[in-house]
Design a protein around this motif. Structure first.
Motif, PDB file in Angstrom:
ATOM      1  N   SER A 292      -3.545   4.469  -1.490  1.00 59.45           N
ATOM      2  CA  SER A 292      -4.368   3.305  -1.171  1.00 59.45           C
ATOM      3  C   SER A 292      -4.693   3.188   0.316  1.00 59.45           C
ATOM      4  O   SER A 292      -5.475   2.349   0.711  1.00 59.45           O
ATOM      5  CB  SER A 292      -3.688   2.027  -1.658  1.00 59.45           C
ATOM      6  OG  SER A 292      -2.454   1.842  -1.006  1.00 59.45           O
ATOM      7  N   LEU A 293      -4.099   4.029   1.132  1.00 62.36           N
ATOM      8  CA  LEU A 293      -4.349   3.979   2.580  1.00 62.36           C
ATOM      9  C   LEU A 293      -5.171   5.175   3.016  1.00 62.36           C
ATOM     10  O   LEU A 293      -4.892   6.293   2.620  1.00 62.36           O
ATOM     11  CB  LEU A 293      -3.026   4.011   3.352  1.00 62.36           C
ATOM     12  CG  LEU A 293      -2.170   2.766   3.294  1.00 62.36           C
ATOM     13  CD1 LEU A 293      -0.806   3.061   3.887  1.00 62.36           C
ATOM     14  CD2 LEU A 293      -2.819   1.623   4.022  1.00 62.36           C
TER      15      LEU A 293
ATOM     16  N   GLU B   4       0.839  -1.193   0.000  1.00 63.58           N
ATOM     17  CA  GLU B   4       0.000   0.000   0.000  1.00 63.58           C
ATOM     18  C   GLU B   4       0.875   1.245   0.000  1.00 63.58           C
ATOM     19  O   GLU B   4       2.010   1.218   0.441  1.00 63.58           O
ATOM     20  CB  GLU B   4      -0.901   0.007   1.234  1.00 63.58           C
ATOM     21  CG  GLU B   4      -1.787  -1.221   1.306  1.00 63.58           C
ATOM     22  CD  GLU B   4      -2.456  -1.381   2.657  1.00 63.58           C
ATOM     23  OE1 GLU B   4      -1.954  -0.835   3.652  1.00 63.58           O
ATOM     24  OE2 GLU B   4      -3.472  -2.074   2.704  1.00 63.58           O
TER      25      GLU B   4
END
Length: 105
Positions: free
Chosen positions: A80-81, A76
């Motif tokens: 994406s986090l 990630e």
């Protein structure tokens, strides 16, 4: 590298066994919690942690903890986090930022 402040550090290149370069953006004294650690182990420094990420298939970011010399690799990255980087003394957040790395997802 100096420990103790939280400025952005310069990116630095690492080499893959396939001879591709990987660049990392480094945040000193920051840590990003991850749910999907793809590798965890000891490395000597943030540089060696980034080199491990550069050769690990699917690695997009890493955390390095100075006191324990722990390196945590993640698939990630900041896109994406959810959630922000956490301020944590004696830690480094390393994120791959090279154009070739984006193609290798």
């Amino acid at each position: 590298l100096m420990y103790g402040d939280h400025r952005d550090l310069h990116s630095f290149p690492t080499r893959r066994s396939s001879d591709l370069s990987a660049l990392f953006k480094i945040r000193e004294n920051y840590f990003r919690p991850v749910e999907n650690t793809i590798w965890e182990g000891k490395t000597a420094s943030p540089l060696s942690c980034s080199q491990r990420c550069a050769i690990q298939l699917g690695c997009r970011s890493a955390n390095f903890l100075v006191n324990t010399k722990r390196c945590l690799l993640s698939a990630e990255n900041k896109e994406s986090l959810s959630g922000a980087l956490l301020h944590q003394k004696d830690s480094f957040y390393l994120e791959k930022v090279c154009p070739l790395c984006r193609r290798m997802k």
